[in-house]
Design an enzyme around this catalytic site. Structure first.
Site, PDB file in Angstrom:
ATOM      1  N   TYR A  93      30.498  -5.179  -8.537  1.00 28.14           N
ATOM      2  CA  TYR A  93      29.290  -6.013  -8.587  1.00 28.14           C
ATOM      3  C   TYR A  93      28.999  -6.613  -7.218  1.00 28.14           C
ATOM      4  O   TYR A  93      27.848  -6.685  -6.788  1.00 28.14           O
ATOM      5  CB  TYR A  93      29.436  -7.129  -9.626  1.00 28.14           C
ATOM      6  CG  TYR A  93      28.114  -7.824  -9.845  1.00 28.14           C
ATOM      7  CD1 TYR A  93      27.211  -7.336 -10.784  1.00 28.14           C
ATOM      8  CD2 TYR A  93      27.749  -8.929  -9.083  1.00 28.14           C
ATOM      9  CE1 TYR A  93      25.968  -7.924 -10.953  1.00 28.14           C
ATOM     10  CE2 TYR A  93      26.501  -9.525  -9.245  1.00 28.14           C
ATOM     11  CZ  TYR A  93      25.619  -9.019 -10.185  1.00 28.14           C
ATOM     12  OH  TYR A  93      24.391  -9.604 -10.347  1.00 28.14           O
ATOM     13  N   PHE A 115      -1.551  -0.138   3.050  1.00 27.78           N
ATOM     14  CA  PHE A 115      -0.868   0.722   2.099  1.00 27.78           C
ATOM     15  C   PHE A 115      -0.928   0.021   0.747  1.00 27.78           C
ATOM     16  O   PHE A 115      -0.865  -1.210   0.682  1.00 27.78           O
ATOM     17  CB  PHE A 115       0.576   1.039   2.510  1.00 27.78           C
ATOM     18  CG  PHE A 115       1.205   1.998   1.528  1.00 27.78           C
ATOM     19  CD1 PHE A 115       0.817   3.323   1.515  1.00 27.78           C
ATOM     20  CD2 PHE A 115       2.114   1.561   0.586  1.00 27.78           C
ATOM     21  CE1 PHE A 115       1.324   4.200   0.567  1.00 27.78           C
ATOM     22  CE2 PHE A 115       2.630   2.433  -0.370  1.00 27.78           C
ATOM     23  CZ  PHE A 115       2.234   3.760  -0.380  1.00 27.78           C
ATOM     24  N   THR A 116      -1.036   0.795  -0.322  1.00 28.28           N
ATOM     25  CA  THR A 116      -1.305   0.245  -1.659  1.00 28.28           C
ATOM     26  C   THR A 116      -0.369  -0.898  -2.048  1.00 28.28           C
ATOM     27  O   THR A 116      -0.810  -2.016  -2.306  1.00 28.28           O
ATOM     28  CB  THR A 116      -1.211   1.368  -2.711  1.00 28.28           C
ATOM     29  OG1 THR A 116       0.046   2.020  -2.563  1.00 28.28           O
ATOM     30  CG2 THR A 116      -2.323   2.387  -2.526  1.00 28.28           C
ATOM     31  N   ASP A 164       6.710  -1.379   8.948  1.00 22.91           N
ATOM     32  CA  ASP A 164       6.932  -0.554   7.756  1.00 22.91           C
ATOM     33  C   ASP A 164       7.591   0.729   8.254  1.00 22.91           C
ATOM     34  O   ASP A 164       6.922   1.637   8.746  1.00 22.91           O
ATOM     35  CB  ASP A 164       5.610  -0.278   7.042  1.00 22.91           C
ATOM     36  CG  ASP A 164       5.817   0.518   5.757  1.00 22.91           C
ATOM     37  OD1 ASP A 164       6.870   1.186   5.630  1.00 22.91           O
ATOM     38  OD2 ASP A 164       4.921   0.485   4.896  1.00 22.91           O
ATOM     39  N   LYS A 188      11.614   8.058   1.237  1.00 17.32           N
ATOM     40  CA  LYS A 188      10.840   8.947   2.119  1.00 17.32           C
ATOM     41  C   LYS A 188      11.783   9.498   3.188  1.00 17.32           C
ATOM     42  O   LYS A 188      12.584  10.375   2.889  1.00 17.32           O
ATOM     43  CB  LYS A 188       9.663   8.190   2.750  1.00 17.32           C
ATOM     44  CG  LYS A 188       8.962   7.196   1.835  1.00 17.32           C
ATOM     45  CD  LYS A 188       8.138   7.820   0.721  1.00 17.32           C
ATOM     46  CE  LYS A 188       7.627   6.800  -0.279  1.00 17.32           C
ATOM     47  NZ  LYS A 188       6.763   5.755   0.208  1.00 17.32           N
ATOM     48  N   ARG A 226      -6.410  10.230  -2.881  1.00 16.43           N
ATOM     49  CA  ARG A 226      -6.376   9.115  -1.948  1.00 16.43           C
ATOM     50  C   ARG A 226      -7.820   8.851  -1.533  1.00 16.43           C
ATOM     51  O   ARG A 226      -8.293   9.325  -0.507  1.00 16.43           O
ATOM     52  CB  ARG A 226      -5.509   9.438  -0.715  1.00 16.43           C
ATOM     53  CG  ARG A 226      -4.010   9.252  -0.964  1.00 16.43           C
ATOM     54  CD  ARG A 226      -3.679   7.817  -1.311  1.00 16.43           C
ATOM     55  NE  ARG A 226      -2.268   7.529  -1.528  1.00 16.43           N
ATOM     56  CZ  ARG A 226      -1.806   6.729  -2.497  1.00 16.43           C
ATOM     57  NH1 ARG A 226      -2.616   6.209  -3.382  1.00 16.43           N
ATOM     58  NH2 ARG A 226      -0.535   6.447  -2.582  1.00 16.43           N
ATOM     59  N   PHE A 239      -4.848   3.579  -9.585  1.00 10.83           N
ATOM     60  CA  PHE A 239      -4.726   5.042  -9.434  1.00 10.83           C
ATOM     61  C   PHE A 239      -3.558   5.611 -10.237  1.00 10.83           C
ATOM     62  O   PHE A 239      -3.571   6.763 -10.625  1.00 10.83           O
ATOM     63  CB  PHE A 239      -4.593   5.424  -7.956  1.00 10.83           C
ATOM     64  CG  PHE A 239      -3.424   4.809  -7.243  1.00 10.83           C
ATOM     65  CD1 PHE A 239      -3.516   3.545  -6.700  1.00 10.83           C
ATOM     66  CD2 PHE A 239      -2.228   5.501  -7.134  1.00 10.83           C
ATOM     67  CE1 PHE A 239      -2.435   2.971  -6.059  1.00 10.83           C
ATOM     68  CE2 PHE A 239      -1.139   4.934  -6.497  1.00 10.83           C
ATOM     69  CZ  PHE A 239      -1.243   3.656  -5.959  1.00 10.83           C
TER      70      PHE A 239
HETATM   71  C1  PLP Z   1       6.101   4.523  -0.339  1.00 12.46           C
HETATM   72  C2  PLP Z   1       5.681   3.540   0.652  1.00 12.46           C
HETATM   73  C3  PLP Z   1       5.916   2.177   0.464  1.00 12.46           C
HETATM   74  C4  PLP Z   1       6.500   1.611  -0.821  1.00 12.46           C
HETATM   75  O1  PLP Z   1       7.763   2.091  -1.059  1.00 12.46           O
HETATM   76  P1  PLP Z   1       8.306   2.376  -2.550  1.00 12.46           P
HETATM   77  O2  PLP Z   1       9.700   2.873  -2.285  1.00 12.46           O
HETATM   78  O3  PLP Z   1       7.435   3.414  -3.157  1.00 12.46           O
HETATM   79  O4  PLP Z   1       8.288   1.098  -3.295  1.00 12.46           O
HETATM   80  C5  PLP Z   1       5.539   1.326   1.480  1.00 12.46           C
HETATM   81  N1  PLP Z   1       4.961   1.765   2.599  1.00 12.46           N
HETATM   82  C6  PLP Z   1       4.706   3.076   2.807  1.00 12.46           C
HETATM   83  C7  PLP Z   1       4.066   3.522   4.070  1.00 12.46           C
HETATM   84  C8  PLP Z   1       5.058   4.005   1.844  1.00 12.46           C
HETATM   85  O5  PLP Z   1       4.770   5.292   2.044  1.00 12.46           O
END
Ligand code: PLP
Length: 461
Positions: free
Chosen positions: A76, A128-129, A219, A262, A386, A453
């Site tokens: 943990y 970004f969303t 980011d 990613k 998109r 979306f």
């Molecule tokens: C995917 C993404 C996020 C969010 O990450 P999640 O792992 O999907 O929560 C933030 N910024 C960018 C540029 C992304 O492509």
């Protein structure tokens, strides 16, 4: 016989384990996409042939990463794998402190709540969303400060992700530096088509921000892919390693949010990395509320180990060359066929220009949503909208945001598909392009409150 002069790159791996794909008939697809409300997010994965929905968490892990999974220390608190991950983040990204999170948005939630006071502004190089939503939920207002070129699908620019320093300065002049919570810098910029930002621009943004005591939150989701573009395109970086470039990029920021799903070749995971001890302390405290203890942040020990090992592999030049090379291969073939795509080709995806496919459709007939559905109908390939659906509603006016771009993203998971899959994809897109004239568009029949979306439903007009 003439000797072959050209030498292609090839994937720097061979395949040890395979997963069968299911092919469907057009009739089956007509039923499944109707049931899914013409939203590719609502399709079942078993009904998809080649899945180009996203490169998020869809990566193939290596034997080295799978071996690491068996070394998961599922304690943990204070798991060995947490310390391995911390060491790799410090070594490769250069930040002092690490807070693991279940994925990128977990980190965005923490940093937005800590740094944003209601009424403040948060500039960024295109939204970004999930990033913008967390900023808004924390009481902030996002302001786009990316260069104008990023909003034009056809302009060739080596660093379309760059910040327009004049726009950033204008915001500071308009609202005052104390009303700017921080600036978010995406690299590469997902919504602009995976376009990179230059090192020179990163440096200038950091200088301007620091002069005004504004923090830079990076980011870093696809920062290694961005580093590859800097090595290829920016003078002075040809001979530097990806790792050296990444370290320098991160040095022009105060903190980073990261989606390991990613760049880092895992199926789940993310983190917040910081240099400021006080902010770290707050984040470490808050993560307990939203994710889990600060030494696991919603992840199993094995997930942290896979991500730590993914950092090493993802930062290899050969890996990035094959990954970005695959995207480029598809892009170049589509360009040769005259299919309109965002130029130049970005790092993780090809973006089809849906407005050019369907000039007969006004924006509220959802051209990009329509194109994604048509592509699925043709071949079972799954892509993502998109455009206006992703852009969502303006929280002040209640009306849609009307983005200039209506794009369909073909996103390539890392190390998953072969060149033959790429060829099939090109052929299907070309078929849909040739049948573009008869398409009539969609109407939205269900709209969820947040990030519509993902769950919105449509019917054919
Ligand atoms: C995917 C993404 C996020 C969010 O990450 P999640 O792992 O999907 O929560 C933030 N910024 C960018 C540029 C992304 O492509």
């Amino acid at each position: 016989m003439e000797t072959m002069k050209r030498r292609s790159w090839a994937e720097p791996f061979k395949i040890k384990s395979v997963e069968p794909l299911r092919m469907t008939t057009r009739e089956e697809r007509e039923a499944t996409i109707r049931e899914a409300g013409y939203n590719t997010f609502l399709l079942k994965s078993k009904d998809v042939y080649i899945d180009l929905l996203t490169d998020s968490g869809t990566n193939a892990m290596s034997d080295y990463q799978w071996a690491g999974m068996m070394l998961g220390d599922e304690a943990y608190a204070g798991s060995e794998n947490y310390y391995n991950l911390e060491a790799k983040v410090q070594e490769y990204y250069g930040y002092k402190y690490l807070v693991p999170t279940h994925q990128g948005r977990g980190a965005e939630n923490l940093i937005s709540h800590i740094l944003i006071k209601p009424g403040q502004y948060v500039p960024g190089n295109m939204y970004f969303t999930t990033t913008r939503l967390h900023q808004e939920l924390a009481g902030g207002t996002f302001v786009d400060v990316i260069i104008d070129e990023a909003h034009d699908a056809q302009i060739e620019h080596p660093f379309k992700g760059n910040v327009d320093l004049n726009k950033f300065q204008a915001l500071i002049d308009r609202v005052g530096a104390e009303k700017v919570a921080y600036i978010t810098i995406g690299a590469t910029v997902n919504m602009a088509g995976g376009q990179p930002i230059s090192m020179e621009n990163l440096r200038s943004v950091y200088q301007l921000a620091s002069k005004n005591k504004i923090k830079v939150v990076f980011d870093a989701t696809r920062a290694m892919e961005n580093a590859f573009f800097i090595k290829k395109r920016e003078k002075g970086y040809e001979n530097k390693t990806i790792k050296e470039i990444l370290r320098e990029m991160c040095s022009y920021s105060d903190a980073a949010t990261m989606s390991g799903k990613k760049d880092l070749l895992v199926n789940i995971g993310g983190f917040l990395a910081l240099n400021d001890y006080e902010v770290f302390e707050e984040a470490r405290n808050m993560v307990v509320v939203y994710e889990g203890l600060h030494t696991y942040g919603g992840l199993a020990g094995r997930d942290m180990e896979a991500m730590a090992r993914g950092i090493e592999e993802a930062c290899q030049f050969d890996h990035l060359q094959a990954r970005i090379g695959q995207v480029e291969y598809v892009g170049n073939r589509l360009i040769e066929l005259g299919v309109p795509i965002v130029r130049p080709v970005g790092g993780h995806a090809i973006f089809l220009d849906a407005k050019k496919f369907y000039p007969q459709l006004e924006q509220l007939k959802f051209p990009a949503q329509t194109l994604a559905a048509e592509l699925y109908l043709d071949s079972g390939i799954r892509a993502m909208e998109r455009g206006i659906v992703s852009a969502g509603l303006n929280k002040e006016t209640g009306d849609h945001y009307y983005p200039k771009l209506e794009l369909v993203r073909l996103t390539f998971p890392r190390r998953v598909y072969t060149q033959a899959h790429c060829d099939v994809t090109v052929e299907s897109v070309y078929e849909v392009w040739n049948n573009r004239a008869s398409v009539k568009g969609l109407t939205m029949v269900y709209e969820p409150k947040y990030l519509r979306f993902f769950q919105a439903r449509f019917e054919k007009l």
